[in-house]
Enzyme design. Sequence first.
Site, mmCIF file in Angstrom:
data_model
loop_
_atom_site.group_PDB
_atom_site.id
_atom_site.type_symbol
_atom_site.label_atom_id
_atom_site.label_comp_id
_atom_site.label_asym_id
_atom_site.label_seq_id
_atom_site.Cartn_x
_atom_site.Cartn_y
_atom_site.Cartn_z
ATOM 1 N N ASN A 143 0.868 -1.173 0.000
ATOM 2 C CA ASN A 143 0.000 0.000 0.000
ATOM 3 C C ASN A 143 0.908 1.228 0.000
ATOM 4 O O ASN A 143 1.645 1.471 0.958
ATOM 5 C CB ASN A 143 -0.906 -0.006 1.235
ATOM 6 C CG ASN A 143 -1.875 1.162 1.253
ATOM 7 O OD1 ASN A 143 -1.520 2.291 0.921
ATOM 8 N ND2 ASN A 143 -3.105 0.898 1.652
ATOM 9 N N GLU A 194 -3.936 1.983 -3.098
ATOM 10 C CA GLU A 194 -4.007 3.415 -2.782
ATOM 11 C C GLU A 194 -3.010 4.224 -3.613
ATOM 12 O O GLU A 194 -2.205 4.984 -3.081
ATOM 13 C CB GLU A 194 -3.758 3.652 -1.290
ATOM 14 C CG GLU A 194 -5.001 3.544 -0.435
ATOM 15 C CD GLU A 194 -4.844 4.249 0.902
ATOM 16 O OE1 GLU A 194 -5.371 5.369 1.045
ATOM 17 O OE2 GLU A 194 -4.198 3.678 1.797
ATOM 18 N N TYR A 233 -8.294 -3.066 -2.622
ATOM 19 C CA TYR A 233 -8.165 -2.124 -1.513
ATOM 20 C C TYR A 233 -9.555 -2.021 -0.893
ATOM 21 O O TYR A 233 -10.473 -1.459 -1.476
ATOM 22 C CB TYR A 233 -7.681 -0.754 -1.988
ATOM 23 C CG TYR A 233 -7.684 0.274 -0.879
ATOM 24 C CD1 TYR A 233 -8.633 1.294 -0.863
ATOM 25 C CD2 TYR A 233 -6.767 0.200 0.162
ATOM 26 C CE1 TYR A 233 -8.653 2.226 0.168
ATOM 27 C CE2 TYR A 233 -6.782 1.117 1.189
ATOM 28 C CZ TYR A 233 -7.725 2.130 1.194
ATOM 29 O OH TYR A 233 -7.748 3.037 2.224
ATOM 30 N N ASP A 274 -4.806 -4.664 0.576
ATOM 31 C CA ASP A 274 -5.067 -4.043 1.872
ATOM 32 C C ASP A 274 -6.529 -4.318 2.220
ATOM 33 O O ASP A 274 -7.437 -3.723 1.647
ATOM 34 C CB ASP A 274 -4.799 -2.543 1.781
ATOM 35 C CG ASP A 274 -4.983 -1.835 3.123
ATOM 36 O OD1 ASP A 274 -5.485 -2.477 4.068
ATOM 37 O OD2 ASP A 274 -4.641 -0.645 3.211
ATOM 38 N N ASN A 300 -7.907 -3.799 5.176
ATOM 39 C CA ASN A 300 -8.377 -2.863 6.202
ATOM 40 C C ASN A 300 -9.150 -3.570 7.309
ATOM 41 O O ASN A 300 -10.114 -3.035 7.863
ATOM 42 C CB ASN A 300 -9.244 -1.765 5.575
ATOM 43 C CG ASN A 300 -8.403 -0.590 5.101
ATOM 44 O OD1 ASN A 300 -7.557 -0.090 5.836
ATOM 45 N ND2 ASN A 300 -8.610 -0.173 3.861
ATOM 46 N N ASP A 312 3.534 4.094 4.697
ATOM 47 C CA ASP A 312 3.109 3.782 6.066
ATOM 48 C C ASP A 312 2.720 2.311 6.203
ATOM 49 O O ASP A 312 2.260 1.882 7.261
ATOM 50 C CB ASP A 312 1.958 4.694 6.499
ATOM 51 C CG ASP A 312 0.731 4.555 5.614
ATOM 52 O OD1 ASP A 312 0.854 3.956 4.521
ATOM 53 O OD2 ASP A 312 -0.347 5.044 6.001
ATOM 54 N N HIS A 313 2.872 1.538 5.126
ATOM 55 C CA HIS A 313 2.654 0.096 5.137
ATOM 56 C C HIS A 313 3.968 -0.618 4.829
ATOM 57 O O HIS A 313 4.836 -0.077 4.136
ATOM 58 C CB HIS A 313 1.617 -0.317 4.084
ATOM 59 C CG HIS A 313 0.207 0.032 4.449
ATOM 60 N ND1 HIS A 313 -0.742 -0.905 4.760
ATOM 61 C CD2 HIS A 313 -0.412 1.241 4.545
ATOM 62 C CE1 HIS A 313 -1.889 -0.304 5.023
ATOM 63 N NE2 HIS A 313 -1.715 1.003 4.901
#
Length: 375
Positions: A18, A47, A104, A134, A136, A222-223
Amino acid sequence: MVHAPMYNHHSMILTLLNVKGVNSAFKRRKILLYLKQKNPDLVFLQETHLEKEDSLFLQRDWVGKVLYRAGSFSQRGVAILIRKNFNVKILKQQSDEYTFMNIYAPTADLPGFFVEVSNEITQFGNSYVVLYGDFNNVRNPKVDKTYTWGITRPSQAQKAIDTLEEELDLVDVWRFFHPSDKEFTFYSHPHISYSRIDYFLISKSLLSITEQTTIGTILVSDHAPVRFTLRLGRLSKLRPTRWRFNSSRLKDEQSWNAFKAVIGGRLIQHCSYLKKKSVQHVHELEVDIKKMEKMHSTQSDHSTLLELNKLKAKYNLYYRRKLNIHYSELNTNIMNKGREQGDFLHREQSSSIPNQLYQGCCYKCCIRHILSKSL
């Protein structure tokens, strides 16, 4: 989604990441250079925040083809990068090879998203499935998250993921090979917690050719990237994924009616077969008993008599079972009459049950006597 047969007979390295937006030219170059150094065959990005016409920005000297799908909002969008000279053929129809799907998932609790994913994959037939991205969603807060305060029960989306995994016969490959390890793919600054929300869900039949699966370091996004390696040379020895019925189809009224019609027809056909088989069995018993009686009448030996009694016992057992089923059906019909059953039993007791049965007679005996009369 990519549906493709593989012609490479060596390892296939898959990487998902991501990127949380690659609109910035500097960030885009940094991420693509980082991925190039990892030398993957297929890269799955989530993303991207790019419009469809901007997908050419992902093209590089080591990238042979870019498959891109823009999201409905600017924060979405997924892409698949195929390494140059990696021998893969992309198909748009059913095949018995690989089905790749890059997702995603919504941050909100929307189980319908995963139902749609399951339906999409099912349309591509009996192939090896690699579902990644991802999600989530934290699958198991005890081992997939560092901060679990306030978590009481699984979300509806989590239940939908579990259903998808069961229906498509998939498995979380990283967790399968690391059952108790705590490694994470995402860090949330607002919640000050780590979690694992990026997954590879693969067909269970691919586990035997899985070489390695690792979680990298949170560096360029951030992943953290997730890396998954398959040994393709042994694929021919495997059987394709077993078929599983997609139960979400039953929510559609037309599909449900078609399902009932097909199952009803099959049940009628099977019951007819069992009835014919049962009648044939009884007929064969009668023929055998007749032969054995004739033999016993001429020989009168003990062994022949024993065999004759065995055949008669089988014959009587068949009719005893038939009568028990009939008693049970009649008993159920009487009990379902509600208030009328009391009047019915009282009337039958007064008119048809012998007086000697009233003394110490149990309720079951009364019912059985009435049913016997009904026959």
